[in-house]
Design an enzyme around this catalytic site. Structure first.
Site, mmCIF file in Angstrom:
data_model
loop_
_atom_site.group_PDB
_atom_site.id
_atom_site.type_symbol
_atom_site.label_atom_id
_atom_site.label_comp_id
_atom_site.label_asym_id
_atom_site.label_seq_id
_atom_site.Cartn_x
_atom_site.Cartn_y
_atom_site.Cartn_z
ATOM 1 N N ASN A 1 4.991 -0.991 6.700
ATOM 2 C CA ASN A 1 5.056 -1.199 5.313
ATOM 3 C C ASN A 1 5.703 -2.629 5.121
ATOM 4 O O ASN A 1 7.263 -2.727 5.500
ATOM 5 C CB ASN A 1 5.619 -0.136 3.126
ATOM 6 C CG ASN A 1 4.930 -1.158 2.736
ATOM 7 O OD1 ASN A 1 5.776 -2.404 2.922
ATOM 8 N ND2 ASN A 1 4.128 -0.866 1.558
ATOM 9 N N HIS B 1 0.426 -3.165 3.479
ATOM 10 C CA HIS B 1 0.876 -1.881 3.993
ATOM 11 C C HIS B 1 1.061 -1.557 4.942
ATOM 12 O O HIS B 1 0.547 -2.510 5.945
ATOM 13 C CB HIS B 1 0.134 -1.171 3.051
ATOM 14 C CG HIS B 1 0.256 -1.663 1.608
ATOM 15 N ND1 HIS B 1 -0.705 -0.078 0.451
ATOM 16 C CD2 HIS B 1 0.401 -2.416 0.703
ATOM 17 C CE1 HIS B 1 -0.291 -0.886 -0.660
ATOM 18 N NE2 HIS B 1 0.083 -2.337 -0.296
ATOM 19 N N SER C 1 0.604 9.818 2.059
ATOM 20 C CA SER C 1 -0.949 9.334 1.558
ATOM 21 C C SER C 1 -1.481 8.478 1.623
ATOM 22 O O SER C 1 -0.788 6.941 0.529
ATOM 23 C CB SER C 1 -1.190 10.512 0.272
ATOM 24 O OG SER C 1 -2.383 10.747 -0.308
ATOM 25 N N ASP D 1 5.566 -0.563 -5.929
ATOM 26 C CA ASP D 1 4.907 -0.602 -4.243
ATOM 27 C C ASP D 1 3.552 -0.097 -4.885
ATOM 28 O O ASP D 1 2.561 -0.309 -4.212
ATOM 29 C CB ASP D 1 5.052 0.069 -3.262
ATOM 30 C CG ASP D 1 4.817 0.130 -2.019
ATOM 31 O OD1 ASP D 1 4.269 -0.564 -1.588
ATOM 32 O OD2 ASP D 1 4.377 1.755 -1.153
#
Length: 152
Positions: A48, A59, A84, A149
């Protein structure tokens, strides 16, 4: 596609964890990813870089995907990520037909991996303690940046 060996998934996860640690060391968000080819070749890796590049689209999965360069097909490839995948990164997996996603952890953030599974993407959820610890510490110490984020 055959079931993925847990040992192989954990080995590949080490690449993503190295990337997450590199991102943290740069003052960024500690999420790392790697894209592996159907034959097990590392195609690309990244972390990221939203903070470092002042780019909200950078990302970890995006960085790994871009580092892999253009592929004729993404069928049979595996995206490995420490966390995830968010909806944005889940969309990338679906858009390009990435076949499998290895998820380091989903305890601190439950992204779109269930949706991916519903659409035929194989999900290997490892519940890795190192990934959980890395994110819990980051979230505790940087709640505003974390909320930014994840779009909250």
């Amino acid at each position: 596609m055959e079931l993925m060996d847990q040992a192989q998934a954990r080995t590949w996860l080490t690449t993503a964890v190295e990337e997450a640690r590199a991102g943290l060391a740069e003052g960024g968000i500690p999420i790392g990813a790697a894209l592996y080819g159907a034959d097990g070749t590392l195609l690309g890796r990244g972390h990221n870089r939203r903070v470092q590049d002042d780019d909200p689209s950078m990302h970890a999965e995006t960085a790994a995907f871009r580092a892999a360069g253009r592929q004729r097909t993404y069928r049979g490839t595996t995206m490995v990520t420490t966390l995830s995948p968010c909806w944005y990164c889940s969309g990338l997996v679906r858009q390009f037909g990435i076949s499998r996603v290895v998820v380091g952890e989903a305890a601190t953030f439950h992204g779109g991996h269930d949706w991916l599974a519903e659409h035929g993407v194989r999900i290997v959820l490892l519940d890795d303690p190192e990934c959980v610890s890395l994110m819990r510490d980051f979230i505790k110490n940087n709640p505003a940046l974390w909320n930014e984020d994840i779009g909250e």
